[in-house]
Design a protein around this motif. Structure first.
Motif, PDB file in Angstrom:
ATOM      1  N   GLY A  91       0.826  -1.206   0.000  1.00 56.49           N
ATOM      2  CA  GLY A  91       0.000   0.000   0.000  1.00 56.49           C
ATOM      3  C   GLY A  91       0.857   1.252   0.000  1.00 56.49           C
ATOM      4  O   GLY A  91       0.369   2.340   0.268  1.00 56.49           O
ATOM      5  N   PHE A 128       1.264   3.757   5.221  1.00 59.01           N
ATOM      6  CA  PHE A 128       0.014   4.436   4.861  1.00 59.01           C
ATOM      7  C   PHE A 128      -1.198   3.607   5.280  1.00 59.01           C
ATOM      8  O   PHE A 128      -2.210   4.151   5.709  1.00 59.01           O
ATOM      9  N   ILE A 129      -1.097   2.295   5.151  1.00 60.33           N
ATOM     10  CA  ILE A 129      -2.207   1.451   5.627  1.00 60.33           C
ATOM     11  C   ILE A 129      -2.363   1.645   7.124  1.00 60.33           C
ATOM     12  O   ILE A 129      -3.473   1.739   7.641  1.00 60.33           O
ATOM     13  N   ALA A 189      -4.082   4.784   7.852  1.00 63.71           N
ATOM     14  CA  ALA A 189      -5.508   4.646   7.561  1.00 63.71           C
ATOM     15  C   ALA A 189      -6.212   3.925   8.711  1.00 63.71           C
ATOM     16  O   ALA A 189      -7.331   4.282   9.099  1.00 63.71           O
ATOM     17  N   GLN A 226      -6.680   6.284  11.638  1.00 69.34           N
ATOM     18  CA  GLN A 226      -7.783   7.206  11.387  1.00 69.34           C
ATOM     19  C   GLN A 226      -9.136   6.538  11.685  1.00 69.34           C
ATOM     20  O   GLN A 226      -9.980   7.116  12.361  1.00 69.34           O
ATOM     21  N   ARG A 245      -1.946  11.368  11.089  1.00 67.51           N
ATOM     22  CA  ARG A 245      -1.292  12.358  10.215  1.00 67.51           C
ATOM     23  C   ARG A 245       0.228  12.248  10.320  1.00 67.51           C
ATOM     24  O   ARG A 245       0.940  12.364   9.329  1.00 67.51           O
ATOM     25  N   THR A 269       1.398   9.337   8.366  1.00 65.54           N
ATOM     26  CA  THR A 269       1.383   9.662   6.937  1.00 65.54           C
ATOM     27  C   THR A 269       2.678  10.377   6.561  1.00 65.54           C
ATOM     28  O   THR A 269       3.308  10.067   5.547  1.00 65.54           O
ATOM     29  N   ASP A 302       5.605   9.265   3.981  1.00 61.54           N
ATOM     30  CA  ASP A 302       6.179  10.098   2.917  1.00 61.54           C
ATOM     31  C   ASP A 302       7.702  10.095   2.967  1.00 61.54           C
ATOM     32  O   ASP A 302       8.369  10.106   1.934  1.00 61.54           O
ATOM     33  N   MET A 347       0.903  10.426   1.910  1.00 56.48           N
ATOM     34  CA  MET A 347       0.771  10.621   0.469  1.00 56.48           C
ATOM     35  C   MET A 347      -0.645  11.106   0.138  1.00 56.48           C
ATOM     36  O   MET A 347      -1.612  10.549   0.627  1.00 56.48           O
ATOM     37  N   TYR A 392      -2.750   3.371  -0.342  1.00 52.88           N
ATOM     38  CA  TYR A 392      -3.607   4.172   0.524  1.00 52.88           C
ATOM     39  C   TYR A 392      -3.121   5.611   0.523  1.00 52.88           C
ATOM     40  O   TYR A 392      -1.932   5.876   0.692  1.00 52.88           O
ATOM     41  N   VAL A 431      -4.461  10.023   1.165  1.00 52.42           N
ATOM     42  CA  VAL A 431      -5.470  10.907   1.760  1.00 52.42           C
ATOM     43  C   VAL A 431      -6.035  11.874   0.732  1.00 52.42           C
ATOM     44  O   VAL A 431      -5.336  12.307  -0.184  1.00 52.42           O
ATOM     45  N   GLY A 465      -8.077  15.133   4.114  1.00 51.72           N
ATOM     46  CA  GLY A 465      -7.200  14.337   4.964  1.00 51.72           C
ATOM     47  C   GLY A 465      -7.756  12.982   5.314  1.00 51.72           C
ATOM     48  O   GLY A 465      -7.270  12.330   6.241  1.00 51.72           O
ATOM     49  N   ASN A 466      -8.795  12.540   4.594  1.00 50.73           N
ATOM     50  CA  ASN A 466      -9.372  11.216   4.869  1.00 50.73           C
ATOM     51  C   ASN A 466      -8.738  10.151   3.987  1.00 50.73           C
ATOM     52  O   ASN A 466      -8.556  10.354   2.787  1.00 50.73           O
ATOM     53  N   TYR A 467      -8.443   9.014   4.596  1.00 53.76           N
ATOM     54  CA  TYR A 467      -7.803   7.923   3.868  1.00 53.76           C
ATOM     55  C   TYR A 467      -8.780   7.169   2.986  1.00 53.76           C
ATOM     56  O   TYR A 467      -9.946   6.987   3.336  1.00 53.76           O
ATOM     57  N   LYS A 482      -8.734   3.990  -0.454  1.00 54.33           N
ATOM     58  CA  LYS A 482      -7.985   3.177  -1.404  1.00 54.33           C
ATOM     59  C   LYS A 482      -7.872   3.952  -2.708  1.00 54.33           C
ATOM     60  O   LYS A 482      -8.832   4.530  -3.181  1.00 54.33           O
TER      61      LYS A 482
END
Lengths: 334, 133
Positions: A247, A253-254, A257, A260, A276, A279, A283, B1, B23, B25, B29-31, B33
């Motif tokens: 991902g 990143f997963i 997610a 969140q 955040r 994330t 990056d 990302m 994944y 945003v 800012g919401n994740y 696919k």
């Protein structure tokens, strides 16, 4: 025969298989949720295990662990069988399909005919679902593929009995005894706590320490094993970090997610802030990949470039350390 | 990302019409696919690894023609294997497989042993003895 099975493409094969199998059994959980509850965020460096002539790096736990943890934390069981005999392995698969039960299989990637040639490595920790059989063709739902696909009996046998590290030995698995009610909140907290424990483990090759260790190694590799090998090792690291299934950003990143989603379920806004941050760390991993891949061009012995890449990795390690300490605090009272 | 930063480069996946899930945003800012057709950085890394395999194969091919490597060594490289993987496929000890990579030892191998290797490489015994390179 064909079981009515919903194929949902996901980033990672194991999460995807679990998410799709649970969905089939009436349990709705997203891929990041499975990943987070199963404490999927991880790092390990295994210098003695060679994969494709380079040491093994992994950004996730040993295959099967995510599912096992999810089952333990949500309170259902998983039936798992491995085989010595190929014919027995097929019998059991056919029997389950006949009972209308789609099953997960661990397979080797090398002989997966629907993968592009570039992706055919001897990598044995791939997962897929078999949801039917028509004559001598199995109906396959491979979660990293956009659509369902097929494999012949012979092809499936080959991938189920691939050899090498993590040989699947025909490994078949499916959930049983699913509960009507389960405590999602508790499972999430447990998953987070274990992830923090792993990433902050006092073991040199694991978690944050493992990342630091690799960054130190990158500084010495060019002189010790030569530029070519160093590039290949770095390539392996980047591939493990970015290849199909992560991902992006080595699963970071997963995981973001998941945090969140967890923040909403637990009504804990702090987790959204941490999402955040994760994330941003993801990056940084992407930047690291870009820099590492650029090194191929200059095959000079200039260790400076390698030191810069190592610095980047070190920064990531320190950021992750601070991150997991904060995450640990955020759920410590729960 | 961010979603609009998800790379959409060409790759060996996009060539066969596969896109992979990443994944990312959205503006809020919401994740979610998101699909990616490929990423140049990944191509570079993957190509490096494939080039290395090609190089090894070329070297082994030359060694085979020069008579310093056995056909087993050639087919092992062709199938992207190393000694450990090949040993587990044929069910021999590693040191034994290593010996079989030497032409002299290979020439003395029993048909039964050759057959094992031929099965793993999905070829006939005669093809194993006279590889088409």
């Amino acid at each position: 025969m064909k079981i009515d099975f919903q194929h949902n493409q996901s980033a990672h094969c194991e999460n995807g298989v679990v998410s799709n199998l649970l969905h089939h059994n009436g349990l709705e959980l997203s891929e990041p949720m499975i990943f987070g509850i199963g404490s999927g965020a991880f790092f390990i460096y295994l210098p003695f295990i060679k994969v494709n002539f380079a040491p093994a790096f992994s950004f996730r736990p040993v295959p099967g662990f995510i599912f096992s943890r999810v089952s333990k934390r949500l309170g259902f069981k998983i039936k798992r069988i491995k085989f010595k005999s190929k014919s027995k392995a097929q019998q059991v698969l056919d029997r389950e399909l006949a009972q209308n039960n789609p099953v997960g299989l661990q397979v080797g990637v090398y002989n997966l005919t629907y993968f592009p040639d570039e992706y055919r490595f001897h990598f044995n920790a791939h997962n897929l679902v078999v949801y039917g059989k028509e004559e001598d063709t199995y109906l396959i739902s491979d979660p990293v593929m956009p659509e369902v696909t097929t494999l012949t009996v012979k092809e499936l046998e080959k991938v189920r009995f691939a050899k090498g590290a993590f040989a699947p030995k025909g490994h078949i698995y499916y959930p049983t005894a699913l509960p009507k009610k389960f405590k999602l909140e508790k499972a999430i907290v447990k998953g987070i706590k274990q992830t923090c424990k792993h990433m902050l483990a006092p073991v040199p090759v694991v978690g944050v320490k493992g990342i630091l260790y690799v960054s130190k190694k990158i500084r010495t590799w060019p002189n010790k094993i030569g530029v070519k090998k160093t590039n290949h090792y770095l390539g392996q690291l980047v591939r493990m970090q970015e290849e199909i299934g992560t991902g992006g950003g080595g699963f970071r990143f997963i995981y973001a997610a998941f945090l969140q989603e967890a923040s909403q379920i637990l009504a804990l806004p702090r987790l959204n802030e941490l999402s955040r941050e994760m994330t941003a760390i993801g990056d940084l991993w992407r930047d690291f990949a870009i820099d590492a891949s650029r090194l191929y061009k200059n095959r000079s012995k200039e260790t400076d470039a390698y030191n810069k890449v190592a610095d980047k990795l070190e920064t990531i390690a320190l950021k992750e350390k601070a991150f997991y300490q904060e995450l640990k605090k955020a759920v410590s009272t729960l | 990302m961010k979603k609009n930063e998800v790379p959409q480069d060409e790759s060996c996946l996009s060539k066969v019409n596969i896109k992979e899930v990443v994944y990312a945003v959205d503006e809020q800012g919401n994740y979610d696919k998101t699909l990616s057709s490929g990423w140049e950085t990944k191509n570079k890394v993957l190509n490096e690894s494939l080039e290395l395999i090609e190089e090894r194969l070329k070297e082994t091919k030359e060694a085979l023609l020069a008579g310093t490597a056995s056909p087993i060594a050639y087919y092992m490289e062709l199938h992207r294997m190393d000694v450990t993987i090949l040993a587990s496929y044929v069910g021999f000890w590693k040191f034994k497989v290593k010996r079989h990579l030497r032409p002299k030892v290979f020439a003395r191998l029993k048909k039964r042993t050759l057959k094992k290797y031929a099965e793993v490489f999905d070829i006939s015994v005669s093809e194993l003895k006279n590889p088409k390179v």
